[in-house]
Enzyme design. Sequence first.
Site, PDB file in Angstrom:
ATOM      1  N   HIS A  71       0.835  -1.192   0.000  1.00 52.14           N
ATOM      2  CA  HIS A  71       0.000   0.000   0.000  1.00 52.14           C
ATOM      3  C   HIS A  71       0.868   1.239   0.000  1.00 52.14           C
ATOM      4  O   HIS A  71       2.030   1.197   0.392  1.00 52.14           O
ATOM      5  CB  HIS A  71      -0.931   0.021   1.214  1.00 52.14           C
ATOM      6  CG  HIS A  71      -0.209  -0.024   2.524  1.00 52.14           C
ATOM      7  ND1 HIS A  71       0.257  -1.197   3.071  1.00 52.14           N
ATOM      8  CD2 HIS A  71       0.141   0.943   3.401  1.00 52.14           C
ATOM      9  CE1 HIS A  71       0.846  -0.954   4.232  1.00 52.14           C
ATOM     10  NE2 HIS A  71       0.794   0.342   4.454  1.00 52.14           N
ATOM     11  N   CYS A 130       2.037   3.378  11.763  1.00 52.87           N
ATOM     12  CA  CYS A 130       2.938   2.869  10.727  1.00 52.87           C
ATOM     13  C   CYS A 130       3.295   4.022   9.795  1.00 52.87           C
ATOM     14  O   CYS A 130       2.683   5.095   9.865  1.00 52.87           O
ATOM     15  CB  CYS A 130       2.301   1.706   9.957  1.00 52.87           C
ATOM     16  SG  CYS A 130       0.860   2.160   8.963  1.00 52.87           S
TER      17      CYS A 130
END
Length: 748
Positions: free
Chosen positions: A65, A259
């Site tokens: 992603h 993250c």
Amino acid sequence: MSDMITADLVDLDLSADTKEAAARALAQRMVALGRVTDLEGFLADVAAREAQMPTGLDGGIGIPHCRSAHVTEPTLAFGRSPAGIDFGAADGPADLVFLIAAPAGADDAHLTILSALARRLMNSEFTDALRSTDDAATAAALIRGDQTPAASPATALTTTPTTTPAAKTVEGAGAGAADGGAGPEGAAGAAGTAAGDSQSTAATPAAASAGAAAASTARASARESGAEPGGDSGAEPGGDSGAGTTAGRPFRIVAVTSCPTGIAHTYMAAEALENAGREAGVELVVETQGSAGFTRLDPQVVAAADGVIFAHDVPVRDKDRFAGKPTVDVGVKAGINRPAELIGEVRERAARGEVTAGSAPSTPVERAGEAGEGYGTKLRKWLMSGVSYMVPFVAAGGLLLAIGFAIGGWQVNKAPSVMDHFMWTQADSWGALFFQIGGVAFKFLVPVLAGYIAYGMADRPGLVPGFVGGAIALDINAGFLGGLVAGLIAGAVVMGIQKVRIPAPVRGIMPVVVIPLISSAVVGFLMLVVIGKPIASAQKGLTDWLNGLTGTNAVLLGALLGLMMCFDLGGPVNKVAYTFATAGIAVSNPSDSAMKIMAAVMAAGMVPPLAMALATTVRGRLFTATERENGKAAWVLGASFISEGAIPFAAADPLRVIPSSMIGGAITGALSMAFGATLRAPHGGIFVVPLIGNPFLYLIAIAAGVCVTTALVVLLKSLRKPAPQAPADGSTAAPEAAANGTKEPVAA
């Protein structure tokens, strides 16, 4: 907004055998639908995100992603691989691959959709249904939440909640109070309802955090009133006998997950921790610090917590809120893969009385390293922490010294103190002023280096012994080597002290009194009595070696430094070469060899961005429109000695850009040394050319490296095969066309 995933974005027979090929196959489907405008640029962004941390998850899931300027709207593509694809997960290859594409400016609603999917991936019924279906439309419906897998509640990917978790918490609590308030069915029941509602992904991540915090607060209120079993009323017999209890109540944990992109792993780790907490019988509330922002946990919830879990790969914001509590600090993937272990570990630390002292809210190194990380990686992070804080002192002090020399001449270092003699109308006085201010700034270099190395290892408690050790290194002429060693020793001593079990009454004064006192005494003793003299001798030997470099040796050193400066464009290798150079000039009277090394390093660091700028100018058709725009900025960045200006080009095409840059940088570094160019300033690019010795030949060295790098990049890019392109009408035929050999024309 159109559906984020449709049947056209599903490949139930993904034939790719590598993660790069899988990303390309799924991205081509996005291009075909007009969701991605530049296939190669988008794949470069995906690869750059993958380089930060593998995106494979235990359970056979790969979730590449990124956020990219080449994405027009939030999009998901799903592939199912019969053979499995290695995405770096510990338990083997992934058969379920989700490619998540978010626009660079995605708003909260978009990111909420993506985070909802991330949470659903932790549901085994959901993944089992995706593995068993034979219909692409069904798979897309499952992912959207339009179809519910068996034995699993639907979690719709929507951004329009009918009632936020926080609101439900308030309503439930009010109802409980009206029904009697004092019983488990009252406040405690409302808290339980709120806790369940806080897991709903129909609300935003921020609302989910707020709901979870409110639920925990409601449960705490219920316990205090004796309404919930395990509260202070003693309703639960046995006290600590329960597996999840502490002093007659459930063990309480607060956690933070984050993250690098804040899209997927942040929310997957939160879901995994929450599930593990319920199974372990502990109260666990998670604050997700994702791209959509975050809502801070209720201070009362934090204060009542018995332990803290940080599962993160970017700095935890407002980390000092959690000071003084037992803490487990790991990477975000550990939160996904082994949440039960983390809960057990934080409980063990609480039982041993281990606490952390807190830290500043933003640092380059927030933790010592996640589980499984090698010592070499940890050491590099610690050293880079010190270097990153030292560089501004180097730049400011060095430029001030250089300005002092430019105004007052080379004898300015012999000028009296401006406190005793300063004439407003004399240039020499102004030169002496700048020189003496720069000299003061330079005196901080070694202490700052040592202090923030220790900070990177042990957080804020490492600062005092680190600065003390660095100052001692400066006093005994141990220089930068002494600063490095002092910082590592200080961090190690503090980390050792923090592992000692401390009685509760003493914990409050540990970070303020005990740790600074003991660690400073230990570091001072070691630096002054044990290792200071050997390090000072090594520093002197290194200085003598540099001063003795002439001829071929100097040219080879310049080439090596040029290679290092262009290898990772501002990364650790680049910083090692830069620090090596600045260490030589960080004195009042640097040697001629040290100034030659500084000149070679700065010249080589200017080559990559200038070369990319030139390449996009002379052969623009080899680059995307975005790269051509980046090329315009690279002119200024390169001229200013900001090597990072070439990073967008290196990320998009590393095998062509980085080797070409290294060759050009090596040529420039070697020529600069051969020409005998010198530089007293540690930064500034072409703007400090008047301060350079042999400036004309110095500019020739830079031009030579830029031309060589440009020629190599243009040649290598001209030889590559053109990439496949989607049909101009935006039809869904692109994947099939690519499979049949359709190629993309070179960009105009």
